[in-house]
Design an enzyme around this catalytic site. Structure first.
Site, PDB file in Angstrom:
ATOM      1  N   HIS A  16      51.032 -41.031  53.880  1.00  0.00           N
ATOM      2  CA  HIS A  16      49.748 -41.512  54.321  1.00  0.00           C
ATOM      3  C   HIS A  16      50.321 -43.135  55.073  1.00  0.00           C
ATOM      4  O   HIS A  16      49.342 -43.407  55.776  1.00  0.00           O
ATOM      5  CB  HIS A  16      49.109 -42.256  52.895  1.00  0.00           C
ATOM      6  CG  HIS A  16      48.365 -40.806  52.429  1.00  0.00           C
ATOM      7  ND1 HIS A  16      47.073 -40.901  51.996  1.00  0.00           N
ATOM      8  CD2 HIS A  16      48.640 -39.537  51.722  1.00  0.00           C
ATOM      9  CE1 HIS A  16      46.329 -39.754  51.602  1.00  0.00           C
ATOM     10  NE2 HIS A  16      47.573 -39.207  51.423  1.00  0.00           N
ATOM     11  N   ASP A 119      42.711 -46.754  52.299  1.00  0.00           N
ATOM     12  CA  ASP A 119      42.729 -45.405  52.063  1.00  0.00           C
ATOM     13  C   ASP A 119      41.971 -44.820  51.382  1.00  0.00           C
ATOM     14  O   ASP A 119      41.097 -45.458  50.719  1.00  0.00           O
ATOM     15  CB  ASP A 119      44.267 -45.233  51.467  1.00  0.00           C
ATOM     16  CG  ASP A 119      44.483 -43.628  51.620  1.00  0.00           C
ATOM     17  OD1 ASP A 119      44.158 -42.985  50.770  1.00  0.00           O
ATOM     18  OD2 ASP A 119      45.518 -43.296  52.363  1.00  0.00           O
ATOM     19  N   THR A 141      43.304 -40.112  56.130  1.00  0.00           N
ATOM     20  CA  THR A 141      44.722 -39.934  56.858  1.00  0.00           C
ATOM     21  C   THR A 141      44.882 -38.212  57.204  1.00  0.00           C
ATOM     22  O   THR A 141      45.929 -37.963  57.753  1.00  0.00           O
ATOM     23  CB  THR A 141      45.826 -40.179  55.852  1.00  0.00           C
ATOM     24  OG1 THR A 141      45.591 -39.518  54.519  1.00  0.00           O
ATOM     25  CG2 THR A 141      46.199 -41.576  55.686  1.00  0.00           C
TER      26      THR A 141
END
Length: 205
Positions: A16, A119, A141
């Site tokens: 990530h 994220d 991602t």
């Protein structure tokens, strides 16, 4: 010319982190007024992460990395590890961002906080961004096809009341707008075919 600062909070794993940093590089290369600070949550020592961060820090002076206090997981709650990690880091994130804001306010030439880039596993950090009065942006991602697949399966569950775990071992084929060809249902990601994991996913959606 007003300068801006974005705070990036990636999931603490090399897969990530790398893709998120690549996006950060594109952003700072497009606009010299932009700076980015990564807040890194450390779980276990990973030399790949440290080596990668060192290489980026050397090559890009407008991308910085701040390491948050290491989180010690509760061995009695292994299933809630990542949720606990994010919640425990909220005070540390708030403290780090407060420092950024204080420095900016004391030196007019420094960039001002413009937003958080999170994220998809760190969305509860939106609460912290809201405290600072700045917007949050979610960075995925994985691929667009992966996101489309998740939306498709979620819609099956919510709108058509289809339990995706029933596709385990099935010969059915699923036609999805995000894929050029039908997908054999038994090839869905394992998390979608596992009753316990799928239930947790739907509850958090």
């Amino acid at each position: 010319m007003k300068k801006a600062e974005l705070v990036f909070i990636p999931r603490p794993s090399i897969s990530h982190l790398v893709s998120t940093v690549e996006v950060a590089k594109l952003l700072v290369d497009r606009d010299e007024r932009l700076s980015i600070t990564f807040l890194i949550m450390k779980i276990n020592f990973d030399p790949k992460v440290d080596t990668f961060i060192d290489s980026v820090s050397t090559a890009r002076n407008r991308i910085r990395f701040n390491h948050l206090t290491k989180y010690e997981p509760d061995p009695n709650q292994p299933n809630n590890f990542f949720v606990s990690l994010i919640e425990s880091q909220k005070p540390n994130v708030k403290e780090e961002v407060s420092r950024l804001v204080s420095r900016s306010e004391s030196s007019p030439g420094l960039p001002t906080l413009a937003g958080f880039v999170l994220d998809k596993f760190c969305t509860s950090m939106i609460d912290v961004a809201n405290e600072f009065g700045v917007p949050s942006y979610i960075f995925l991602t994985s691929s667009a096809a992966s996101l489309g697949l998740q939306f498709y399966v979620q819609a099956l569950h919510d709108e058509q009341k289809v339990d995706p775990t029933e596709f385990k071992g099935s010969d059915a084929e699923l036609v999805m707008p995000c894929l050029a060809n039908p997908l054999p249902a038994k090839l869905l990601p394992s998390v979608m075919l596992n009753k316990k994991m799928a239930a947790n996913s739907h509850q958090s959606s």
